[in-house]
Design a protein around this motif. Structure first.
Motif, PDB file in Angstrom:
ATOM      1  N   ARG A   1       0.509  35.427 -42.240  1.00  0.00           N
ATOM      2  CA  ARG A   1       1.326  36.622 -42.022  1.00  0.00           C
ATOM      3  C   ARG A   1       0.824  37.403 -40.807  1.00  0.00           C
ATOM      4  O   ARG A   1       1.615  37.917 -40.025  1.00  0.00           O
ATOM      5  N   ARG A   2      -0.495  37.501 -40.646  1.00  0.00           N
ATOM      6  CA  ARG A   2      -1.053  38.190 -39.481  1.00  0.00           C
ATOM      7  C   ARG A   2      -0.666  37.473 -38.198  1.00  0.00           C
ATOM      8  O   ARG A   2      -0.298  38.098 -37.204  1.00  0.00           O
ATOM      9  N   ILE A   3      -0.769  36.156 -38.221  1.00  0.00           N
ATOM     10  CA  ILE A   3      -0.423  35.371 -37.026  1.00  0.00           C
ATOM     11  C   ILE A   3       1.053  35.547 -36.694  1.00  0.00           C
ATOM     12  O   ILE A   3       1.410  35.787 -35.534  1.00  0.00           O
ATOM     13  N   PHE A   4       1.925  35.462 -37.681  1.00  0.00           N
ATOM     14  CA  PHE A   4       3.349  35.621 -37.433  1.00  0.00           C
ATOM     15  C   PHE A   4       3.672  37.034 -36.961  1.00  0.00           C
ATOM     16  O   PHE A   4       4.488  37.224 -36.071  1.00  0.00           O
ATOM     17  N   SER A   5       3.028  38.038 -37.531  1.00  0.00           N
ATOM     18  CA  SER A   5       3.245  39.417 -37.121  1.00  0.00           C
ATOM     19  C   SER A   5       2.795  39.620 -35.676  1.00  0.00           C
ATOM     20  O   SER A   5       3.495  40.231 -34.870  1.00  0.00           O
ATOM     21  N   SER A   6       1.626  39.103 -35.332  1.00  0.00           N
ATOM     22  CA  SER A   6       1.105  39.227 -33.975  1.00  0.00           C
ATOM     23  C   SER A   6       2.016  38.504 -32.983  1.00  0.00           C
ATOM     24  O   SER A   6       2.310  39.021 -31.907  1.00  0.00           O
ATOM     25  N   THR A   7       2.483  37.337 -33.342  1.00  0.00           N
ATOM     26  CA  THR A   7       3.379  36.571 -32.479  1.00  0.00           C
ATOM     27  C   THR A   7       4.706  37.306 -32.285  1.00  0.00           C
ATOM     28  O   THR A   7       5.255  37.324 -31.181  1.00  0.00           O
ATOM     29  N   ASP A   8       5.209  37.920 -33.340  1.00  0.00           N
ATOM     30  CA  ASP A   8       6.448  38.684 -33.254  1.00  0.00           C
ATOM     31  C   ASP A   8       6.277  39.877 -32.304  1.00  0.00           C
ATOM     32  O   ASP A   8       7.146  40.152 -31.479  1.00  0.00           O
ATOM     33  N   ILE A   9       5.157  40.565 -32.391  1.00  0.00           N
ATOM     34  CA  ILE A   9       4.897  41.705 -31.508  1.00  0.00           C
ATOM     35  C   ILE A   9       4.752  41.226 -30.067  1.00  0.00           C
ATOM     36  O   ILE A   9       5.265  41.858 -29.136  1.00  0.00           O
ATOM     37  N   GLU A  10       4.076  40.103 -29.853  1.00  0.00           N
ATOM     38  CA  GLU A  10       3.948  39.553 -28.498  1.00  0.00           C
ATOM     39  C   GLU A  10       5.320  39.206 -27.926  1.00  0.00           C
ATOM     40  O   GLU A  10       5.569  39.427 -26.738  1.00  0.00           O
ATOM     41  N   ALA A  11       6.206  38.682 -28.752  1.00  0.00           N
ATOM     42  CA  ALA A  11       7.560  38.370 -28.290  1.00  0.00           C
ATOM     43  C   ALA A  11       8.304  39.646 -27.893  1.00  0.00           C
ATOM     44  O   ALA A  11       9.034  39.664 -26.890  1.00  0.00           O
ATOM     45  N   GLN A  12       8.117  40.728 -28.649  1.00  0.00           N
ATOM     46  CA  GLN A  12       8.736  42.006 -28.299  1.00  0.00           C
ATOM     47  C   GLN A  12       8.183  42.534 -26.974  1.00  0.00           C
ATOM     48  O   GLN A  12       8.931  43.064 -26.146  1.00  0.00           O
ATOM     49  N   LEU A  13       6.872  42.408 -26.787  1.00  0.00           N
ATOM     50  CA  LEU A  13       6.259  42.856 -25.533  1.00  0.00           C
ATOM     51  C   LEU A  13       6.769  42.038 -24.349  1.00  0.00           C
ATOM     52  O   LEU A  13       7.035  42.580 -23.276  1.00  0.00           O
ATOM     53  N   LEU A  14       6.904  40.736 -24.541  1.00  0.00           N
ATOM     54  CA  LEU A  14       7.459  39.885 -23.479  1.00  0.00           C
ATOM     55  C   LEU A  14       8.894  40.279 -23.156  1.00  0.00           C
ATOM     56  O   LEU A  14       9.295  40.298 -21.988  1.00  0.00           O
ATOM     57  N   ALA A  15       9.673  40.596 -24.194  1.00  0.00           N
ATOM     58  CA  ALA A  15      11.062  41.010 -23.981  1.00  0.00           C
ATOM     59  C   ALA A  15      11.120  42.312 -23.190  1.00  0.00           C
ATOM     60  O   ALA A  15      12.101  42.572 -22.490  1.00  0.00           O
TER      61      ALA A  15
END
Length: 190
Positions: free
Chosen positions: A39-53
């Motif tokens: 869950r931490r990995i998926f949450s971190s990846t989701d936030i990184e995707a938002q930052l990239l966007a």
């Protein structure tokens, strides 16, 4: 009448029962730990995707302005395609001369796009023309922004965004860094 204890009976002792419970708890805790980690990995990846966007359109905008730039970056005071002014605290300001009339020359009709980065508030602002108008906030999560031109005709762009810019980067507060380069027209028209 006395009853005799039969030794051929199969039964579970208290020690065996305790060991079985301990092993079951270890298996459950391992599974739970793996679930929380995922869950931490998926949450971190989701936030990184938002930052990239958020970062990609900013980098695209800067690169587009640089691609329209004219002038000689080597002789900055006389005729600059790009300039940086760190003397205006508390901002770092980057000016990019845009050849809007398309004549390929640095002339008085060319406005300067202005990028203003303030490290103290983590904001990156943009103004299409440095002669006036209001600033548009591009990001309030920028921990680093720079434009440099180590080679005549090519500019390097670097942008770092963090979920919470005032805190250190870690798996709960991820950051992304984008580095790119863009070529301006100026070196062809020296």
């Amino acid at each position: 009448m006395t009853q005799q204890f039969r030794s051929d009976r199969k039964a579970m002792t208290l020690v065996e029962l305790i060991l079985a419970i301990i092993l079951l708890n270890i298996i459950i805790l391992t599974g739970l730990s793996m679930e929380l980690g995922m869950r931490r990995i998926f949450s971190s990846t989701d936030i990184e995707a938002q930052l990239l966007a958020e970062a990609v359109p900013i980098m695209t905008m800067v690169a587009k302005d640089i691609n329209q730039a004219v002038g000689d970056i080597v002789n900055v005071p006389a005729d600059d395609a790009y300039s940086y002014d760190p003397t205006i605290p508390p901002f770092d300001k980057y000016y990019i001369r845009k050849d809007v009339n398309g004549n390929g020359l640095a002339d008085g009709g060319d406005p300067f796009a202005e990028y203003r980065y303030r490290a103290s508030t983590y904001t990156l602002d943009y103004r299409p023309s440095s002669t006036g108008g209001s600033y548009m906030i591009l990001s309030d999560r920028a921990t680093q922004f720079s434009v440099s031109a180590p080679v005549n005709g090519v500019s390097n762009i670097s942008l770092t965004l963090r979920k919470n810019a005032s805190l250190a980067a870690n798996y709960t507060n991820p950051q992304v860094t984008l580095n790119s380069s863009a070529q301006y027209r100026g070196y062809s028209y020296n």
